[in-house]
Design an enzyme around this catalytic site. Structure first.
Site, short mmCIF file in Angstrom:
data_model
loop_
_atom_site.label_atom_id
_atom_site.label_comp_id
_atom_site.label_asym_id
_atom_site.label_seq_id
_atom_site.Cartn_x
_atom_site.Cartn_y
_atom_site.Cartn_z
N ARG A 1 -36.21 9.70 -67.75
CA ARG A 1 -35.99 8.47 -68.64
C ARG A 1 -34.30 9.14 -69.02
NH1 ARG A 1 -37.70 4.36 -71.53
NH2 ARG A 1 -39.94 4.40 -70.65
N GLU B 1 -38.82 3.23 -80.29
CA GLU B 1 -37.90 4.10 -79.91
C GLU B 1 -36.67 3.79 -80.06
OE1 GLU B 1 -40.50 4.73 -76.57
OE2 GLU B 1 -39.94 6.93 -76.63
N1 MTE Z 1 -43.19 5.42 -86.54
C1 MTE Z 1 -43.95 6.19 -87.34
N2 MTE Z 1 -44.11 5.80 -88.68
N3 MTE Z 1 -44.63 7.34 -86.99
C2 MTE Z 1 -44.48 7.68 -85.42
O1 MTE Z 1 -45.00 8.61 -85.25
N4 MTE Z 1 -43.59 7.28 -83.33
C3 MTE Z 1 -42.58 6.71 -82.59
C4 MTE Z 1 -42.46 5.40 -82.77
N5 MTE Z 1 -42.36 5.19 -84.06
C5 MTE Z 1 -43.89 7.16 -84.62
C6 MTE Z 1 -43.22 5.90 -85.27
C7 MTE Z 1 -42.67 6.83 -81.26
S1 MTE Z 1 -42.09 8.14 -80.30
C8 MTE Z 1 -43.26 5.93 -80.39
S2 MTE Z 1 -43.27 6.01 -78.71
C9 MTE Z 1 -43.78 4.49 -80.90
O2 MTE Z 1 -43.48 4.52 -82.41
C10 MTE Z 1 -45.10 4.68 -80.52
O3 MTE Z 1 -45.97 3.46 -81.19
P1 MTE Z 1 -45.75 2.05 -80.41
O4 MTE Z 1 -45.83 1.99 -79.12
O5 MTE Z 1 -47.03 1.07 -81.03
O6 MTE Z 1 -44.56 1.33 -80.99
N1 HPA Z 2 -42.36 7.23 -72.31
C1 HPA Z 2 -43.13 8.05 -72.99
N2 HPA Z 2 -44.09 8.94 -72.86
C2 HPA Z 2 -44.34 8.76 -71.53
C3 HPA Z 2 -43.79 8.28 -70.40
C4 HPA Z 2 -42.57 7.45 -70.89
O1 HPA Z 2 -41.91 6.87 -69.97
N3 HPA Z 2 -44.08 8.69 -69.27
C5 HPA Z 2 -45.32 9.53 -69.70
N4 HPA Z 2 -45.49 9.46 -71.00
MO1 MOS Z 3 -42.97 8.19 -77.86
S1 MOS Z 3 -41.96 10.00 -77.47
O1 MOS Z 3 -43.13 7.68 -76.21
O2 MOS Z 3 -44.39 8.92 -78.12
#
Ligand code: MTE
Ligand code: HPA
Ligand code: MOS
Length: 776
Positions: A322, A725
């Site tokens: 990534r 993210e």
């Molecule tokens: N927001 C909060 N409050 N707490 C979290 O742990 N994790 C982040 C983001 N926002 C997180 C957060 C990460 S790493 C990801 S991948 C996404 O939330 C995952 O949730 P979603 O796919 O529902 O956005």
């Molecule tokens: N993003 C986050 N988590 C993951 C991914 C990715 O692309 N692939 C496997 N786990």
């Molecule tokens: Mo988020 S680093 O893809 O859990």
């Protein structure tokens, strides 16, 4: 109620509904695993960790452990009926308990199980471990110098004539950037509680983003099959990627003890053990060679992205992939060659962390933009613009995906205007001329972030919906809640689909017993996948209800319409509760399983070609800072953000994600520093030594806006875009603003080339170095 008039309820989609657990978070009523009532006879496990970075385990004397009051016994590798492995990559390189050798300081050796947590914890420290030390690899540069063993095959992306492009370029720059790692510092640490059942059954409450993987791991470790294992996750107190794989070990240890002693077992490490024994964001060293012309237009890029994988593979392959997928950020490279090096080191195995390598890739791209700007004596924003992807041409990424949805030009233009960037930059340059000690900087940085798992099969979601006779709904889906607002967003979608109030939809604890074979809630795709699956389930039930209402009210199906609170069947309004009750009496099936697979995505890692991303999320930020050139201290004075979430499903939640993501990114790039000592021990393992941002670090002026004109060109749920993210990356604007402030000490003639995190020490040293170099 008037049967011919639909009641007015709040429309729930695209509205700023508050987080479903918000009041409970504030009141302390939201239940986390450590709050659960422990079943009678619950025992507690605690891990003993190695105190060597690399050594042979000569022997462990457990007598003082077993003598300790309350101790039931220890669990070692020998007590594992199945496999001693929790490697998510299935490379079998991540033992639960070290066997024969330890590979990092903090590696679990064994677990003690006792009547109380305190007893288990104290007893765990009483084992006498004899080691024979072996040479260890401390970091990326050492790993490279010593032959660089990779934990997984590198990825290479290539497009165009790189060597010719570099050779022909009028200007050339070479350099490297060191990018620091980051601890997740989730408020709720790792934790699991396993309840033994009859036969082989075990139920585990786990703080995990990936219940299905925990299920598989527990089955493998116990040597049983998956159907005997149920994983439940009500919520996490933050995950941030740190619970995508790192919960596996804790869940397995709890399950091992639960089955061995037939007692419920809970495991929760202290914060310092959590920080020592679980993986973090990968620190990177990126070496680059860039060719460009007098206007600042990039001609060719050649770069190597070396990352500290740690002692095992974990997700280091996908994370470094990534990083490469974001080596372009918003920039078109006519020729490009990038290669990953996920290097084996004798440190904790690094893992997913918000952005998943993407932020590191983008930071490196912004570094060479900055280098070019200083070399040419231009505003970095001008160089950024000069290299932006086009909309119809110059739009092919290093992985050969065409950027079809580019909106970065409009975002940046709007933010430049709304933040008054140009006038402020001119004023800052003016200010710096007249200020000997305090210096200011300002920077605008863009982001483009690819949405989808690059592991294509992960791009699927599942849901299970029950409608009860009173018109209430239970909603199950495969996504987990970690504070990001997934539960409320999916509930909004389902309430909207049925035309009912949000209070009629209950989001159930995520369980492998309800939805099988789920993906990690990660890659920001939780809503994209699970809301679509839930909508699919709702659609099936709605179709049956329409058929039923048509029959009951003797109208055609086309005459049945979903309205707020129920259906309009010809002239008759039927409230949803009545509809459900009569459907039941007429033997209509009121549950459905839904499914979604992301269309269009495909990726061939071997050739480095494909369409790994369904679409891109964009954003831009302007940060302004003031530094003290005598001490290196600084303040972030103002931040303006314009971020793209497509058509927001919930602007309140999305704004929270943008704000939180930015601040977390700022922590990564400024104050959060991981330090290992010369013995290989992590020394920054508590809030006293590891500095995350406080509420008081939020900039005094913080203007955050969603691009309300944006819509996803792909038919995602409500045309929304993922938000979790991408905004994390906006914090790079703070780095660039700090760079400008530092560069001012040499009249902006030298590229500051600062490594991250930009602690006050690094700012001070940067100022000193530039002053020295300017003197010649
Ligand atoms: N927001 C909060 N409050 N707490 C979290 O742990 N994790 C982040 C983001 N926002 C997180 C957060 C990460 S790493 C990801 S991948 C996404 O939330 C995952 O949730 P979603 O796919 O529902 O956005
Ligand atoms: N993003 C986050 N988590 C993951 C991914 C990715 O692309 N692939 C496997 N786990
Ligand atoms: Mo988020 S680093 O893809 O859990």
């Amino acid at each position: 109620m008037n049967k011919h008039q639909a009641p007015i309820t709040l429309a729930s989609l695209h509205t700023p509904v508050r987080h479903d657990s918000g009041p409970k978070h504030v009141a302390g009523a939201a239940e986390y695993i450590d709050d659960m009532v422990e079943p009678e006879g619950t025992v507690h496990a605690y891990l003993a960790l190695s105190s060597r970075p690399h050594a042979e385990i000569v022997g462990i004397d457990f007598s003082l452990v077993n003598d300790y009051p309350g101790v039931l016994g220890v669990l070692t590798a020998e007590d594992i009926p199945g496999e001693n492995d929790v490697s998510p990559s299935h490379k079998h390189d991540e033992p639960i308990f070290a066997q024969g050798e330890v590979h990092f300081w903090g590696q679990p050796l064994f677990a003690v199980v006792a009547e109380t947590r305190d007893q288990a914890r104290r007893a765990a420290h009483r084992a006498l471990v004899t080691y024979r030390d072996l040479p260890f690899i401390a970091d990326v540069r050492q790993a490279q110098a010593e032959g660089g063993k990779l934990v997984t095959e590198p990825l290479k992306l290539e497009r165009g004539e790189v060597d010719a492009g570099l050779a022909a370029a009028p200007r050339r720059l070479k350099g490297s950037i060191r990018i620091g790692g980051q601890d997740h510092f989730y408020l709720e640490g790792q934790i699991a509680m396993a309840v033994p059942g009859e036969d082989e059954d075990v139920t585990v409450y786990s703080s995990t983003q990936h219940p299905s993987e925990v299920q598989l791991m527990v089955a493998q470790v116990l040597g049983i099959r998956q159907h005997a294992v149920t994983i439940n996750v009500r919520r996490m107190g933050g995950g941030f990627g740190g619970k995508e794989t790192q919960g596996n070990l804790f869940a397995c240890v709890a399950a091992l003890a639960a089955k061995k002693w037939n007692r419920t077992c809970k495991i929760r490490p202290d914060r310092d053990d959590d920080m020592t024994a679980t993986g973090k964001r990968h620190d990177f060293v990126v070496d680059y060679d860039v060719g460009y012309d007098e206007t600042g237009k990039i001609q060719a890029v050649d770069a190597v992205y070396a990352a500290r994988a740690g002692f095992s593979s974990d997700l280091s392959g996908p994370v470094t992939d990534r990083a490469l997928f974001h080596s372009d950020n918003t920039y078109w490279y006519p020729a490009v060659r990038v290669r990953s090096e996920p290097l084996y080191t004798n440190t904790v195995s690094n893992t997913a962390f918000r952005g998943f390598g993407g932020p590191q890739g983008i930071l490196a791209a912004e570094r060479w933009i900055e280098d070019i700007a200083y070399a040419l004596g231009k505003d970095p924003l001008e160089i950024r613009r000069r290299n932006f992807y086009g909309t119809d041409t110059d739009n092919v990424t290093p992985y050969h995906q065409v950027v079809e949805d580019n909106i970065i030009h409009r975002l940046v233009d709007e933010l430049e205007a709304s933040s008054d960037y140009q006038a402020r930059r001119a004023a800052i340059i003016d200010y710096n001329q007249g200020s000997s000690i305090l210096r200011k900087g300002i920077a605008l940085t863009p982001v483009k972030f690819g949405i989808s798992f690059t592991a294509t099969w992960y791009n699927q979601g599942g849901a299970l919906i029950y409608v009860y006779k009173d018109g209430t709904v239970q909603l199950n889906h495969g996504g987990t809640e970690m504070g990001q607002g997934l539960y409320i967003k999916v509930a909004q979608v389902v309430a909207d689909a049925f035309g009912i109030g949000l209070d009629s939809v209950k989001v159930m604890t995520t369980s492998t017993g309800k939805v099988a074979n789920t993906s990690a809630t990660a890659a920001s795709s939780g809503t994209d996948l699970n809301a679509m699956a839930a909508l699919d389930a709702a659609r099936q039930i709605k179709e049956r209800l329409v058929r039923h209402a048509a029959k009951l009210h003797k109208v055609s199906e086309a005459e049945v319409h979903w309205v707020q609170g129920g259906v309009q069947a010809g002239a008759t309004y039927v409230p949803f509760g009545e509809l459900a009750a009569s459907a039941y009496l007429n033997r209509v099936h009121l549950s459905a399983a839904g499914f979604y697979e992301t269309p269009k995505v495909h990726w061939d890692r071997a050739t480095g070609r494909g369409r790994p991303f369904y679409y891109y999320s964009y954003g831009a930020a302007v940060s302004e800072v003031t530094i003290d050139t005598l001490t290196g201290e600084y303040t972030v004075d103002r931040v303006d953000i314009l971020h793209d979430v497509g058509r927001s499903l919930n602007p309140a939640i999305d704004l929270g994600q943008v704000e939180g993501g930015f601040i977390q990114g700022m922590g990564w790039l400024t104050t959060e520093e991981l330090v290992w000592d010369d013995k290989g021990q992590l020394r920054t393992k508590a809030p006293s030594t590891y500095k995350i941002p406080l509420a008081s670090d939020v900039p005094p002026i913080f203007n955050v806006k969603l691009a309300d004109w944006s819509s996803n060109r792909e038919p995602t749920i409500g045309r929304s875009k993922a938000v979790g993210e991408p905004p994390f990356v906006l914090a790079i604007s703070v780095v660039e603003a700090l760079s400008m402030a530092v560069a001012s000490v040499a009249d902006y003639r030298l590229a500051p080339r600062l490594d991250t995190p930009l602690t006050p020490e690094r700012i001070l040293m940067g100022c000193e170095r530039l002053k020295r170099e300017a003197r010649g």
